[in-house]
Write an enzyme that holds these catalytic residues in place. Structure first.
Site, PDB file in Angstrom:
ATOM      1  N   LYS A 126       0.868  -1.186   0.000  1.00 15.96           N
ATOM      2  CA  LYS A 126       0.000   0.000   0.000  1.00 15.96           C
ATOM      3  C   LYS A 126       0.897   1.226   0.000  1.00 15.96           C
ATOM      4  O   LYS A 126       2.050   1.160   0.429  1.00 15.96           O
ATOM      5  CB  LYS A 126      -0.887   0.010   1.251  1.00 15.96           C
ATOM      6  N   ASP A 171      -7.122   4.385  -4.406  1.00 15.48           N
ATOM      7  CA  ASP A 171      -7.782   4.207  -3.104  1.00 15.48           C
ATOM      8  C   ASP A 171      -8.417   5.571  -2.811  1.00 15.48           C
ATOM      9  O   ASP A 171      -8.656   6.346  -3.762  1.00 15.48           O
ATOM     10  CB  ASP A 171      -6.754   3.796  -2.026  1.00 15.48           C
TER      11      ASP A 171
END
Ligand code: NDP
Length: 447
Positions: free
Chosen positions: A128, A168
């Site tokens: 991430k 995201d």
């Protein structure tokens, strides 16, 4: 050391080694709490210290992102990429641009991503990244300059066989386009598989935009089907009004349910007649406005500034905004108001107390790492198409996504049964996600 004590000791060590990263501690604790029975069945995992290794990212990169705003002022943000685990494939996971981003948020998301990606059955590791940059209120040119500066650092550590970022919170099609353009310029390569969530005209996949919301709705549909029930006639509350929320709205309506409340960080809109998809898309995806403006077009809808969306009575709750948005108090309220199922479109949107309240009340609970896996699964399908220089049609891709979500449900359900917690998809997702990664790590030796 007895197994339960050992798991607790591992958790305490994670807290000590990662001070101040409360979201990361929370995500680790939730997974570790499920793993005791796995160590009993697979003592070789304990011996090889797989859990200890899985809690330590393989690599963490933090970098400066300088850029100039429209007034010519210099701005400095911080960029992150945590490459957590590559046992199953290249690192894979989104980028989040939001002012709340710091290392602890990126690590919690990267840790969750390892197990989620494993559950999809596709060959992708976990990662991430992101930045504390706030795209809200910025011009397209400012967002472009920021993305170009961000990629000028990030490009060194990514690649189609190494690490493949996606979107995201705060990173959608516009941002992915700017990031891809800069990567292409820096590397002098059209390496389509380096980013997913791309536009359809330059290597993106059909259904990627819709995938997380559709996938979460498919997962909830499976949970309901398991109880001989379905979406038909159900009142559904969907928090947020971003990518995940919008396509949850679309799929819930297609399956016969009605989304009656949506929100953003300023407030809640209730539309008892069911939200109008095109209005929400136009407001949020095209004009980038606030959800309260929905009421300008649908006069019967009600806006409550600063309201709590979980006070709205519903049959199904689909939190699709951010972490820890459903507290214990909210969960109690939802149960009292008759909620029978929760599908986590967002990552870790329910606090540990909230999860326990839902599970004890017998509410069907689809945890994020299973329920929202459709986004990353379709990203992996995008990588597959890029590698084969193919472009599949919408229906074909949606059918693959639907099948993947059914498989995720079955895998979680079977693992929950096998390890003595039938119907508990939290335990099922953690165990099934973990075992596959642990097997691959064992096969790779001590690396
Ligand atoms: P978007 O940026 O498109 O939308 C986020 C929405 O959530 C906005 O309506 C935003 O409101 C709201 N929101 C964000 N932060 C907060 C906050 N602190 N308090 C209240 N509301 C907030 O993001 P996505 O839809 O892509 O992501 C939503 C969630 O889904 C995240 O948890 C993400 O990690 C998860 N997810 C996303 C995937 C994807 O494919 N996009 C895949 C898997 C999970 P506002 O505009 O006011 O900030």
């Amino acid at each position: 050391m007895p197994l339960l004590e050992r798991v607790e000791a591992i958790y305490q060590d994670v807290v000590k080694r990662n001070p101040g990263e409360s979201e990361f501690h929370q995500a680790v604790k939730e997974v570790l709490e499920s793993l005791g029975p796995v160590l009993v069945k697979y003592p070789d995992f304990a011996e090889a210290k797989i859990i200890e290794r899985i809690c330590e990212p393989e690599r963490q990169t933090i970098f400066r992102v300088p850029w100039q705003d429209d007034r010519g002022q210099v701005q400095i943000n911080r960029g992150f990429r945590v490459q957590f685990n590559s046992a199953l494939g290249p690192y894979k996971g989104g980028l989040r641009f939001h002012p709340s981003v710091y290392l602890g948020i990126i690590k919690f998301l990267g840790f969750e991503q390892i197990f989620k990606n494993s559950l999809t059955g596709l060959p992708i590791g976990g990662a991430k990244g992101g930045s504390d940059f706030d795209p809200k209120g910025k011009s397209d040119n400012e967002v472009m300059r920021f993305c170009q500066s961000f990629m000028t650092e990030l490009w060194r550590i990514i690649g189609e066989h190494t690490d493949v970022p996606a979107g995201d919170i705060g990173v959608g099609g516009r941002e992915i386009g700017y990031l891809f353009g800069q990567y292409k310029r820096l590397t002098n390569k059209f390496e389509a598989g380096v980013l997913t969530g791309k536009g359809l005209v330059y290597g993106g996949s059909q259904v990627r935009t819709e995938a997380t919301g559709y996938g979460c709705t498919y997962f909830v549909e499976e949970m309901l089907k398991g109880k001989k029930n379905g979406f038909k006639g159900k009142k559904v509350v969907v928090s947020g009004s971003g990518n995940v929320a919008i396509y949850t709205l679309e799929k819930v309506h297609q399956l016969g349910g009605k989304v009656i409340a949506m929100s953003d960080s300023n407030g809640v809109v209730v539309d008892e007649r069911g939200f109008h998809l095109e209005t929400v898309q136009q407001l949020k995806e095209v004009e980038r406005r606030r959800i309260r403006d929905y009421c300008d077009y649908h006069k019967h809808a009600k806006y409550q500034a600063g309201g709590n969306i979980w006070d709205v009575p519903c049959d199904v709750a689909m939190p699709s905004a951010t972490q820890n948005e459903i507290t214990g108090k909210d969960a109690r309220k939802l149960v009292k108001n008759g909620c029978i199922a929760v599908g986590e479109g967002a990552n870790m949107p329910t606090t540990p107390e909230g999860v326990q309240i839902f599970l004890s009340a017998g509410v069907l609970f689809g945890p994020g790492k299973a329920a929202n896996a459709g986004g990353v699964a379709t990203s992996a399908l995008e990588m597959q198409q890029n590698a084969g220089r193919e472009a599949w049609g919408f229906e074909e891709t949606d059918a693959k996504l639907h099948q993947i979500m059914k498989n995720v449900y079955t895998i979680c359900s079977e693992a929950a049964d096998e390890f003595g917690s039938p119907g508990n998809f939290v335990v099922g997702a953690n165990i099934a996600g973990f075992i596959k990664v642990a097997r691959a790590m064992t096969a790779h030796g001590l690396v």
